[in-house]
Design a protein around this motif. Structure first.
Motif, PDB file in Angstrom:
ATOM      1  N   SER A  71      35.074  50.929  54.937  1.00  0.00           N
ATOM      2  CA  SER A  71      35.602  49.918  54.014  1.00  0.00           C
ATOM      3  C   SER A  71      35.398  48.527  54.596  1.00  0.00           C
ATOM      4  N   ILE A  72      35.107  47.583  53.709  1.00  0.00           N
ATOM      5  CA  ILE A  72      34.973  46.184  54.100  1.00  0.00           C
ATOM      6  C   ILE A  72      36.351  45.544  54.012  1.00  0.00           C
ATOM      7  N   VAL A  73      36.769  44.871  55.080  1.00  0.00           N
ATOM      8  CA  VAL A  73      38.048  44.162  55.089  1.00  0.00           C
ATOM      9  C   VAL A  73      37.729  42.671  55.008  1.00  0.00           C
ATOM     10  N   VAL A  74      38.249  42.017  53.964  1.00  0.00           N
ATOM     11  CA  VAL A  74      37.971  40.597  53.741  1.00  0.00           C
ATOM     12  C   VAL A  74      39.261  39.807  53.932  1.00  0.00           C
ATOM     13  N   MET A  75      39.234  38.848  54.832  1.00  0.00           N
ATOM     14  CA  MET A  75      40.359  37.946  55.132  1.00  0.00           C
ATOM     15  C   MET A  75      41.636  38.709  55.473  1.00  0.00           C
ATOM     16  N   GLU A  76      41.510  39.921  55.983  1.00  0.00           N
ATOM     17  CA  GLU A  76      42.669  40.752  56.308  1.00  0.00           C
ATOM     18  C   GLU A  76      43.572  40.987  55.097  1.00  0.00           C
ATOM     19  N   GLU A  77      43.061  40.742  53.884  1.00  0.00           N
ATOM     20  CA  GLU A  77      43.875  40.861  52.683  1.00  0.00           C
ATOM     21  C   GLU A  77      43.307  41.819  51.654  1.00  0.00           C
ATOM     22  N   LEU A 127      40.503  45.064  50.683  1.00  0.00           N
ATOM     23  CA  LEU A 127      39.599  46.141  51.087  1.00  0.00           C
ATOM     24  C   LEU A 127      38.589  46.368  49.973  1.00  0.00           C
ATOM     25  N   VAL A 128      37.337  46.526  50.352  1.00  0.00           N
ATOM     26  CA  VAL A 128      36.293  46.918  49.400  1.00  0.00           C
ATOM     27  C   VAL A 128      35.838  48.297  49.872  1.00  0.00           C
ATOM     28  N   ASN A 129      36.231  49.315  49.100  1.00  0.00           N
ATOM     29  CA  ASN A 129      35.960  50.695  49.480  1.00  0.00           C
ATOM     30  C   ASN A 129      34.653  51.182  48.880  1.00  0.00           C
ATOM     31  N   PRO A 130      34.043  52.213  49.491  1.00  0.00           N
ATOM     32  CA  PRO A 130      32.834  52.796  48.902  1.00  0.00           C
ATOM     33  C   PRO A 130      33.143  53.280  47.495  1.00  0.00           C
ATOM     34  N   VAL A 155      40.683  46.442  46.522  1.00  0.00           N
ATOM     35  CA  VAL A 155      42.141  46.577  46.435  1.00  0.00           C
ATOM     36  C   VAL A 155      42.801  45.611  47.405  1.00  0.00           C
ATOM     37  N   ALA A 156      43.979  45.120  46.996  1.00  0.00           N
ATOM     38  CA  ALA A 156      44.745  44.244  47.879  1.00  0.00           C
ATOM     39  C   ALA A 156      45.338  45.085  48.996  1.00  0.00           C
ATOM     40  N   LYS A 157      45.212  44.599  50.219  1.00  0.00           N
ATOM     41  CA  LYS A 157      45.718  45.312  51.382  1.00  0.00           C
ATOM     42  C   LYS A 157      47.198  44.983  51.554  1.00  0.00           C
ATOM     43  N   ASP A 158      48.013  45.985  51.572  1.00  0.00           N
ATOM     44  CA  ASP A 158      49.458  45.834  51.788  1.00  0.00           C
ATOM     45  C   ASP A 158      50.111  44.901  50.769  1.00  0.00           C
ATOM     46  N   GLY A 159      49.647  44.929  49.517  1.00  0.00           N
ATOM     47  CA  GLY A 159      50.232  44.120  48.451  1.00  0.00           C
ATOM     48  C   GLY A 159      50.099  42.631  48.667  1.00  0.00           C
ATOM     49  N   LYS A 160      49.022  42.205  49.308  1.00  0.00           N
ATOM     50  CA  LYS A 160      48.825  40.773  49.619  1.00  0.00           C
ATOM     51  C   LYS A 160      48.433  39.991  48.358  1.00  0.00           C
ATOM     52  N   ASP A 161      48.100  38.737  48.561  1.00  0.00           N
ATOM     53  CA  ASP A 161      47.806  37.757  47.513  1.00  0.00           C
ATOM     54  C   ASP A 161      46.774  38.252  46.492  1.00  0.00           C
ATOM     55  N   ARG A 216      45.263  36.429  44.347  1.00  0.00           N
ATOM     56  CA  ARG A 216      44.163  35.466  44.202  1.00  0.00           C
ATOM     57  C   ARG A 216      42.987  35.858  45.079  1.00  0.00           C
ATOM     58  N   ALA A 217      43.276  36.285  46.301  1.00  0.00           N
ATOM     59  CA  ALA A 217      42.209  36.714  47.205  1.00  0.00           C
ATOM     60  C   ALA A 217      41.498  37.932  46.625  1.00  0.00           C
ATOM     61  N   LEU A 218      42.262  38.854  46.063  1.00  0.00           N
ATOM     62  CA  LEU A 218      41.670  40.044  45.444  1.00  0.00           C
ATOM     63  C   LEU A 218      40.752  39.643  44.297  1.00  0.00           C
ATOM     64  N   GLY A 219      41.209  38.744  43.443  1.00  0.00           N
ATOM     65  CA  GLY A 219      40.388  38.281  42.319  1.00  0.00           C
ATOM     66  C   GLY A 219      39.116  37.594  42.779  1.00  0.00           C
ATOM     67  N   HIS A 220      39.227  36.805  43.847  1.00  0.00           N
ATOM     68  CA  HIS A 220      38.065  36.092  44.383  1.00  0.00           C
ATOM     69  C   HIS A 220      37.028  37.077  44.920  1.00  0.00           C
ATOM     70  N   VAL A 221      37.466  38.061  45.683  1.00  0.00           N
ATOM     71  CA  VAL A 221      36.546  39.047  46.253  1.00  0.00           C
ATOM     72  C   VAL A 221      35.914  39.878  45.142  1.00  0.00           C
ATOM     73  N   LYS A 222      36.696  40.237  44.129  1.00  0.00           N
ATOM     74  CA  LYS A 222      36.140  41.000  42.999  1.00  0.00           C
ATOM     75  C   LYS A 222      35.013  40.218  42.326  1.00  0.00           C
ATOM     76  N   LYS A 223      35.221  38.917  42.140  1.00  0.00           N
ATOM     77  CA  LYS A 223      34.185  38.087  41.518  1.00  0.00           C
ATOM     78  C   LYS A 223      32.918  38.051  42.364  1.00  0.00           C
ATOM     79  N   ILE A 224      33.059  37.977  43.683  1.00  0.00           N
ATOM     80  CA  ILE A 224      31.899  37.963  44.569  1.00  0.00           C
ATOM     81  C   ILE A 224      31.131  39.280  44.446  1.00  0.00           C
ATOM     82  N   VAL A 225      31.873  40.402  44.439  1.00  0.00           N
ATOM     83  CA  VAL A 225      31.226  41.714  44.340  1.00  0.00           C
ATOM     84  C   VAL A 225      30.555  41.873  42.979  1.00  0.00           C
TER      85      VAL A 225
END
Length: 190
Positions: free
Chosen positions: A139-145, A147-150, A158-164, A166-175
């Motif tokens: 899994s790819i861990v982005v900003m410790e917040e 996870l991008v799983n296979p 997915v947001a790691k440990d229920g984090k922000d 916004r970070a999840l939305g940003h990473v989803k857009k990049i992917v």
């Protein structure tokens, strides 16, 4: 010196800093730019070209080995004194070196863990925007917040440990953008 072949550069022939030249490589690629460095002993020339990025504060720099240049044309001689060389930001250069080294370590780590080539490409794509990327197994861990799983699609973020969120939305857009640019449909679930 119009039409000079690289092998015919005489021992007393030099290119002044600031001279505009056109160089044709043995692969028929033309490079036009201003000479910013020339080393006669190694037959190496460095050209500055206008930026392709559109940023006026940047330039493209081309390093040419004149052994692989079939033709050099002087378009205009420089009659001015050579300009003073700009200072280098060593701190920024060290930071870029550290980032590049970390990227290589991350890729080697991913390969040793059996991450798919697609996963490695997604990682590299995210890393261009967000350098705070690491691997946790496959899994790819982005900003410790985030996870991008296979198999590394936007719905696998997915947001790691229920984090922000916004970070999840940003990473989803990049992917999503990565998969859109690939022009192919994202990989199916395994």
């Amino acid at each position: 010196m119009v039409g000079m072949a690289s092998n015919s550069v005489s021992s007393d022939e030099y290119f002044s800093i600031g001279t505009k030249v056109s160089c044709k490589t043995i692969h028929d690629v033309d490079h036009v730019g201003d000479v910013i460095a020339f080393d006669h002993a190694s037959k190496t020339m460095v050209l500055r070209q206008p930026p392709t990025s559109g940023n006026a504060k940047q330039n493209n720099i081309i390093l040419l080995n004149l052994h692989y240049v079939s033709e050099v044309k002087v378009l205009s001689e420089c009659t001015d004194e050579a300009p003073e060389l700009p200072s280098l930001n060593l701190l920024q250069l060290k930071k870029r070196l550290a980032q590049e080294m970390q990227a290589k370590v991350n890729m080697a780590q991913a390969t040793s863990m059996g991450v798919t080539p697609e996963g490695q490409k997604v990682f590299s794509y995210i890393f261009k925007t967000i350098q705070q990327c690491t691997w946790n197994d496959k899994s790819i861990v982005v900003m410790e917040e985030v996870l991008v799983n296979p198999p590394y699609r936007s719905q696998d973020c997915v947001a790691k440990d229920g984090k922000d969120a916004r970070a999840l939305g940003h990473v989803k857009k990049i992917v999503e953008k990565y998969h859109k640019e690939q022009g192919a449909s994202p990989p199916k679930d395994l």
